[in-house]
Structures are given as C-alpha cells and as structure tokens.
Design a protein around this motif. Structure first.
Motif, PDB file in Angstrom:
ATOM      1  N   VAL A 162       0.864  -1.184   0.000  1.00 20.31           N
ATOM      2  CA  VAL A 162       0.000   0.000   0.000  1.00 20.31           C
ATOM      3  C   VAL A 162       0.899   1.232   0.000  1.00 20.31           C
ATOM      4  CG1 VAL A 162      -1.882  -1.162   1.203  1.00 20.31           C
ATOM      5  CG2 VAL A 162      -0.163   0.071   2.532  1.00 20.31           C
ATOM      6  N   GLU A 163       0.355   2.324  -0.477  1.00 26.83           N
ATOM      7  CA  GLU A 163       1.069   3.595  -0.432  1.00 26.83           C
ATOM      8  C   GLU A 163       0.378   4.527   0.546  1.00 26.83           C
ATOM      9  OE1 GLU A 163       1.374   7.379  -3.244  1.00 26.83           O
ATOM     10  OE2 GLU A 163       2.456   5.670  -4.098  1.00 26.83           O
ATOM     11  N   ARG A 164       1.146   5.015   1.497  1.00 25.66           N
ATOM     12  CA  ARG A 164       0.662   6.020   2.454  1.00 25.66           C
ATOM     13  C   ARG A 164       1.594   7.226   2.392  1.00 25.66           C
ATOM     14  NH1 ARG A 164      -0.388   1.429   5.877  1.00 25.66           N
ATOM     15  NH2 ARG A 164      -2.579   1.339   6.536  1.00 25.66           N
ATOM     16  N   ARG A 165       1.012   8.397   2.159  1.00 28.89           N
ATOM     17  CA  ARG A 165       1.781   9.638   2.126  1.00 28.89           C
ATOM     18  C   ARG A 165       3.013   9.521   1.230  1.00 28.89           C
ATOM     19  NH1 ARG A 165      -0.760   9.498   7.070  1.00 28.89           N
ATOM     20  NH2 ARG A 165       0.604   7.884   7.879  1.00 28.89           N
ATOM     21  N   GLY A 166       2.813   8.888   0.072  1.00 26.37           N
ATOM     22  CA  GLY A 166       3.865   8.806  -0.928  1.00 26.37           C
ATOM     23  C   GLY A 166       4.873   7.698  -0.725  1.00 26.37           C
ATOM     24  N   GLN A 167       4.751   6.901   0.347  1.00 25.93           N
ATOM     25  CA  GLN A 167       5.708   5.842   0.634  1.00 25.93           C
ATOM     26  C   GLN A 167       5.040   4.473   0.554  1.00 25.93           C
ATOM     27  OE1 GLN A 167       9.036   6.280   1.214  1.00 25.93           O
ATOM     28  NE2 GLN A 167       8.774   8.463   0.849  1.00 25.93           N
ATOM     29  N   LEU A 168       5.725   3.530  -0.105  1.00 28.56           N
ATOM     30  CA  LEU A 168       5.201   2.165  -0.205  1.00 28.56           C
ATOM     31  C   LEU A 168       5.580   1.366   1.027  1.00 28.56           C
ATOM     32  CD1 LEU A 168       5.851   1.114  -3.914  1.00 28.56           C
ATOM     33  CD2 LEU A 168       3.639   1.507  -2.836  1.00 28.56           C
ATOM     34  N   GLU A 169       4.641   0.541   1.495  1.00 27.23           N
ATOM     35  CA  GLU A 169       4.917  -0.362   2.610  1.00 27.23           C
ATOM     36  C   GLU A 169       4.104  -1.634   2.406  1.00 27.23           C
ATOM     37  OE1 GLU A 169       2.063   0.967   6.164  1.00 27.23           O
ATOM     38  OE2 GLU A 169       3.287   2.645   5.424  1.00 27.23           O
ATOM     39  N   GLN A 170       4.612  -2.741   2.924  1.00 25.48           N
ATOM     40  CA  GLN A 170       3.925  -4.014   2.749  1.00 25.48           C
ATOM     41  C   GLN A 170       2.791  -4.129   3.752  1.00 25.48           C
ATOM     42  OE1 GLN A 170       6.496  -7.322   2.269  1.00 25.48           O
ATOM     43  NE2 GLN A 170       4.861  -8.748   1.740  1.00 25.48           N
ATOM     44  N   ALA A 171       1.631  -4.546   3.273  1.00 22.12           N
ATOM     45  CA  ALA A 171       0.461  -4.690   4.134  1.00 22.12           C
ATOM     46  C   ALA A 171       0.528  -6.022   4.873  1.00 22.12           C
ATOM     47  CB  ALA A 171      -0.820  -4.600   3.316  1.00 22.12           C
ATOM     48  N   SER A 172      -0.185  -6.088   5.983  1.00 24.92           N
ATOM     49  CA  SER A 172      -0.154  -7.288   6.829  1.00 24.92           C
ATOM     50  C   SER A 172      -1.297  -8.240   6.516  1.00 24.92           C
ATOM     51  CB  SER A 172      -0.218  -6.877   8.308  1.00 24.92           C
ATOM     52  OG  SER A 172      -1.392  -6.130   8.561  1.00 24.92           O
ATOM     53  N   ILE A 173      -1.879  -8.129   5.328  1.00 22.65           N
ATOM     54  CA  ILE A 173      -2.988  -9.009   4.953  1.00 22.65           C
ATOM     55  C   ILE A 173      -2.506 -10.004   3.903  1.00 22.65           C
ATOM     56  CG2 ILE A 173      -4.638  -7.151   5.374  1.00 22.65           C
ATOM     57  CD1 ILE A 173      -4.971  -7.103   2.243  1.00 22.65           C
ATOM     58  N   SER A 174      -3.311 -11.009   3.670  1.00 21.83           N
ATOM     59  CA  SER A 174      -3.038 -11.969   2.602  1.00 21.83           C
ATOM     60  C   SER A 174      -4.341 -12.657   2.236  1.00 21.83           C
ATOM     61  CB  SER A 174      -1.992 -13.004   3.034  1.00 21.83           C
ATOM     62  OG  SER A 174      -2.482 -13.769   4.125  1.00 21.83           O
ATOM     63  N   PHE A 175      -4.343 -13.294   1.073  1.00 17.61           N
ATOM     64  CA  PHE A 175      -5.493 -14.077   0.627  1.00 17.61           C
ATOM     65  C   PHE A 175      -5.229 -15.548   0.949  1.00 17.61           C
ATOM     66  CE2 PHE A 175      -5.545 -10.177  -1.721  1.00 17.61           C
ATOM     67  CZ  PHE A 175      -6.890  -9.876  -1.885  1.00 17.61           C
ATOM     68  N   HIS A 176      -6.292 -16.353   1.006  1.00 12.03           N
ATOM     69  CA  HIS A 176      -6.132 -17.764   1.359  1.00 12.03           C
ATOM     70  C   HIS A 176      -5.211 -18.479   0.367  1.00 12.03           C
ATOM     71  CE1 HIS A 176      -9.100 -16.962   4.293  1.00 12.03           C
ATOM     72  NE2 HIS A 176     -10.145 -17.011   3.483  1.00 12.03           N
ATOM     73  N   ASP A 177      -5.446 -18.202  -0.922  1.00 12.18           N
ATOM     74  CA  ASP A 177      -4.634 -18.805  -1.980  1.00 12.18           C
ATOM     75  C   ASP A 177      -4.874 -18.016  -3.256  1.00 12.18           C
ATOM     76  OD1 ASP A 177      -7.169 -19.664  -2.923  1.00 12.18           O
ATOM     77  OD2 ASP A 177      -6.964 -21.567  -1.843  1.00 12.18           O
ATOM     78  N   ALA A 178      -4.274 -18.467  -4.356  1.00  8.91           N
ATOM     79  CA  ALA A 178      -4.401 -17.759  -5.625  1.00  8.91           C
ATOM     80  C   ALA A 178      -5.842 -17.731  -6.113  1.00  8.91           C
ATOM     81  CB  ALA A 178      -3.496 -18.414  -6.678  1.00  8.91           C
ATOM     82  N   ASP A 179      -6.597 -18.820  -5.892  1.00  8.73           N
ATOM     83  CA  ASP A 179      -7.992 -18.866  -6.337  1.00  8.73           C
ATOM     84  C   ASP A 179      -8.850 -17.863  -5.560  1.00  8.73           C
ATOM     85  OD1 ASP A 179      -7.437 -20.822  -8.187  1.00  8.73           O
ATOM     86  OD2 ASP A 179      -7.954 -22.484  -6.849  1.00  8.73           O
ATOM     87  N   HIS A 180      -8.557 -17.708  -4.288  1.00  7.61           N
ATOM     88  CA  HIS A 180      -9.301 -16.743  -3.479  1.00  7.61           C
ATOM     89  C   HIS A 180      -9.095 -15.315  -4.011  1.00  7.61           C
ATOM     90  CE1 HIS A 180      -9.884 -14.577   0.616  1.00  7.61           C
ATOM     91  NE2 HIS A 180     -11.031 -14.668  -0.025  1.00  7.61           N
ATOM     92  N   LEU A 181      -7.856 -14.994  -4.374  1.00 10.55           N
ATOM     93  CA  LEU A 181      -7.567 -13.677  -4.939  1.00 10.55           C
ATOM     94  C   LEU A 181      -8.318 -13.469  -6.250  1.00 10.55           C
ATOM     95  CD1 LEU A 181      -6.092 -11.013  -5.227  1.00 10.55           C
ATOM     96  CD2 LEU A 181      -4.061 -12.273  -6.002  1.00 10.55           C
ATOM     97  N   VAL A 182      -8.290 -14.472  -7.129  1.00  7.21           N
ATOM     98  CA  VAL A 182      -8.992 -14.357  -8.414  1.00  7.21           C
ATOM     99  C   VAL A 182     -10.493 -14.184  -8.182  1.00  7.21           C
ATOM    100  CG1 VAL A 182      -9.615 -15.596 -10.524  1.00  7.21           C
ATOM    101  CG2 VAL A 182      -7.245 -15.609  -9.716  1.00  7.21           C
ATOM    102  N   GLN A 183     -11.036 -14.914  -7.203  1.00  3.23           N
ATOM    103  CA  GLN A 183     -12.465 -14.794  -6.911  1.00  3.23           C
ATOM    104  C   GLN A 183     -12.826 -13.361  -6.502  1.00  3.23           C
ATOM    105  OE1 GLN A 183     -13.832 -16.609  -3.246  1.00  3.23           O
ATOM    106  NE2 GLN A 183     -15.628 -17.453  -4.306  1.00  3.23           N
ATOM    107  N   ILE A 184     -11.984 -12.738  -5.666  1.00  2.26           N
ATOM    108  CA  ILE A 184     -12.247 -11.364  -5.234  1.00  2.26           C
ATOM    109  C   ILE A 184     -12.138 -10.401  -6.412  1.00  2.26           C
ATOM    110  CG2 ILE A 184     -11.412  -9.479  -3.782  1.00  2.26           C
ATOM    111  CD1 ILE A 184     -12.898 -11.667  -2.259  1.00  2.26           C
ATOM    112  N   VAL A 185     -11.137 -10.603  -7.251  1.00  6.62           N
ATOM    113  CA  VAL A 185     -10.960  -9.723  -8.412  1.00  6.62           C
ATOM    114  C   VAL A 185     -12.131  -9.873  -9.376  1.00  6.62           C
ATOM    115  CG1 VAL A 185      -9.473  -9.158 -10.354  1.00  6.62           C
ATOM    116  CG2 VAL A 185      -8.456  -9.775  -8.180  1.00  6.62           C
ATOM    117  N   GLN A 186     -12.600 -11.089  -9.573  1.00 11.67           N
ATOM    118  CA  GLN A 186     -13.768 -11.298 -10.441  1.00 11.67           C
ATOM    119  C   GLN A 186     -15.009 -10.639  -9.850  1.00 11.67           C
ATOM    120  OE1 GLN A 186     -13.634 -15.605 -10.715  1.00 11.67           O
ATOM    121  NE2 GLN A 186     -12.736 -15.530 -12.771  1.00 11.67           N
TER     122      GLN A 186
END
Length: 416
Positions: free
Chosen positions: A69-93
């Motif tokens: 995520v970007e906050r105030r112009g700086q990138l940082e890694q978020a502390s979230i994740s998806f269950h797996d690749a299929d879960h991510l695709v399902q959300i994007v769809q």
C-alpha cells in the motif's frame, strides 16, 4: 435485502454460531472472525480493511501473499493476505462483476472504476505468472484544493496565482508528469479558476475529475465487449464534444490519437482547454505530443505538427514525485511558438532540488527564472495586468495556506 440488512442478518447468524462454543473463542477472536466472514461474503475479503483506511492512496497486489500500500507517498507491505491464488482471483472477479466487466482466461485483463470512484486494473493468468496482479488507485472523499496544495508545499502561492490567472483568462494548459506525481489532482484544482458561466466538457478513461462548476458535461470512454465490439475511444468523444458547444474541453489524460483533435480544438475557439500527459519534463511533453499527433493515422509533415503544437499550447506544468514521497511542481513553462525546427519553450518558475536537510526535511526551493512571460500581453487584454517586476529572478517563499494570495476566479480581475 439491501446491503445493510444483509450484513445485519449475517452478523446475527455468525454471532449465534460463535456463542454455541463460546469456550473456544475470546471476544476479540469472535469479533475478528465475524468481520472476516462478512467482508469475504458480501465485500471484497481482505481488501475491505484497506479500502476503509483513508490514509491509503494505492493498493498494489502481486499475488495472494504480496500486498503493498502507499501512504503519504511511501510504499509499505500490508499485513494481509489471501487464502490462496484462487481466493484472490475470486475477489478480483467480484470487483469486475460489480462494474459489468468479465474477467477469466479468455479475457484476462480489466480496467474499470469501482463504485467509490477508485480506479482498478487487474491481470490474471495465463498473463500473470505468480497470481493475479491488481492495482487500485484510490481517491479521497474531498478533492485537494489550492490551500491543500500550498499547505503541502507542492507549489507556492505566487505560482498558484499565476497558474489560476492563466486558466481563468483562457490559456491552454498541459499538466505533465509521471505516474502518481499529482497531475490529475493539480488539474482538478486548476478547474476552480474557470469562470462559472462557461460550458465545460470533460473526457476521461476513468472518471477522476470532480469539478464544482454549474455547467459541466462529463463523458467516459468505453472498452470493447468480449466480442471485441462497442469500444468508444477518447478520440470519438473529442470529436463528439466539438458538437456539444463547449467553451472548454478537458481531457483527463492524453495518450493516443485524440491529441490531434484536442490540439485542433485548442486552436479553433476552445481556449482554456486542459489535459494531462505522461512525460519526464516539459521538453519531453512537447516531443510526446508530436508523437501522439503522428498516431492519428494521417501522414502529416513534421513541420505542420510542430506548428500545431506551438500554436495550441501556451503553458506546461511539470509535476514530480520525489523519492521521499512529496509531490512538487518542478517547473511552469511557457510555449512561445516555433523557431526554425524547434518549438520554443522557456521556464518561468522552477524548483531547484538540493540534498535533503535532515533537520527541516526540505529538498530544495522554488524560484522565478527572471524571464518575463510573453503571455502577459494576452493576460492584460482580459484585464489581468501583472507587474513585470513580479518575474524578476528571486527565491519564492513557501507560504502556509493562511497566506494564500487571492485566486483568479474570472477574467477581468488582476490578482498579482
């Protein structure tokens, strides 16, 4: 059921199930599980907390376990994740489905606008090799105004006052810069200087502009459907806009053959038009404009393209995002025509970069270059009489927002 009622009923059901084995879960765990299930069932899963965070401007997903995520112009890694690749695709769809787009192996890319105005681009397999790639550009509930830009030291009050006077009196302005440099934010703020009695037509790929004027006609391009039909390009909309009796045409971003029609409109009575352009500097912006005009499909001679660019564009504003995340207007340049085989260009204001001061965080200073703008005579015909001594070479003070000069809201009023 509406969304509120659905969430209420789902929450009651989850809490009822959790109470059956209350000995296994703490109150904090029950709350977390409840929110996760509701978000995953009715919302966008792990993305929901990020979308609720007003400090986040960009969400960048590189597979199910790598989210930045970007906050105030700086990138940082978020502390979230998806269950797996299929879960991510399902959300994007799910995101694509909400805006009437299709996303699957036969159509693995989508570019759309979400219901809250955020712009989303997604790529899935077989194009994305390590899981879906998603970029979400978010926009705040409140658009930044002149006071915000000066308060954030993106430019000075004098620079803003000059720019707003140029816009108010009908000079054609191009806002140039890289991705995330603040081009659209600055252009949106500059639109506040347009006189309220003028008709504005806006053309965008994804609606970002939020112009608070009484007479605005907004249009948005359309992608082709799954059969490859029905596409409406920015060039189609520019041509149509010319039939809508606009005083000004504002193109969210000029990136293709619509540049030719836009420049023609600028030279045929639609003074004060604005657009943004991806480039690294004002001179690069001119070269890119010439290249885009060449994409119009007509065999135009190079001298004609240069003459068209030199006569259509008057002001180029360069925006840059510095390594520390700050956005700056690094130059305001004037185009004064064509000399020989070159479009003549000179800087009026510029930002001189220096090494960052560890005590103040300053990275440079704004200054006038000492060059008197040629457009002063044109501004004077509209009643904006500016003392030429204003442009004598000097360092400009970065005023706080409570000392902003008065804005040029309409022609006929000088503010400098």
């Amino acid at each position: 059921m509406d969304d509120y009622r659905l969430r209420h009923e789902l929450r009651r059901g989850i809490e009822s199930l959790c109470r059956r084995r209350g000995d296994l879960l703490t109150e904090t765990e029950r709350t977390r599980i409840t929110e996760e299930i509701i978000d995953d069932t009715l919302g966008l899963g792990p993305l929901e907390p990020l979308l609720r965070d007003p400090t986040i401007s960009d969400i960048l997903i590189n597979g199910p376990n790598t989210i930045f995520v970007e906050r105030r112009g700086q990138l940082e890694q978020a502390s979230i994740s998806f269950h797996d690749a299929d879960h991510l695709v399902q959300i994007v769809q799910r995101i694509a489905g909400k805006v009437g787009r299709r996303l699957d192996e036969s159509s693995p890319m989508v570019d759309a606008r979400m219901s809250d105005g955020s712009r989303v681009n997604a790529v899935i397999g077989p194009l994305a090799l390590d899981g879906a790639l998603v970029s979400i550009r978010r926009f705040g509930d409140r658009r930044l105004q002149a006071s915000d830009l000066i308060g954030h030291r993106a430019l000075t009050g004098e620079m803003w006052d000059f720019l707003s006077t140029c816009v108010a009196t009908g000079l054609n302005v191009i806002v140039s810069g890289g991705t995330g440099s603040g081009k659209s934010t600055l252009m949106n703020a500059l639109c506040s200087a347009i006189p309220a009695n003028q008709r504005i037509v806006t053309i965008e790929d994804a609606a970002e502009l939020n112009i608070h004027l009484p007479h605005v006609a907004r249009m948005e391009t359309r992608c082709a459907n799954v059969e490859g039909k029905g596409e409406i390009t920015a060039r189609d909309l520019v041509r149509n806009a010319l039939r809508m009796r606009p005083d000004r045409i504002i193109i969210g971003e000029c990136r293709g053959s619509e540049a030719f029609d836009m420049l023609q409109a600028m030279t045929t009575g639609h003074d004060g038009s604005l657009t943004t352009l991806h480039s690294n500097g004002p001179r690069s912006a001119l070269r890119r404009l010439e290249m885009l005009v060449g994409m119009a499909g007509m065999e135009l001679p190079a001298w004609f393209i240069r003459e068209l660019v030199g006569s259509a564009v008057q002001i180029i504003v360069q925006c840059v995002r510095l390594p520390n995340g700050q956005r700056k207007v690094t130059s305001i340049s004037e185009v004064t025509g064509v000399v020989g085989e070159t479009v003549s260009l000179h800087d009026i204001f510029e930002y001189k970069r220096q090494d960052t001061d560890p005590t103040t965080g300053k990275t440079g200073y704004f200054r006038t270059t000492g060059i008197r703008p040629v457009c002063l005579d044109r501004l004077a015909t509209h009643g904006a009489r500016i003392d030429p001594s204003f442009f004598e070479e000097r360092i400009l003070r970065v005023d706080r927002c409570d000392t902003i000069p008065r804005l040029a809201a309409a022609p006929g009023r000088s503010t400098l």
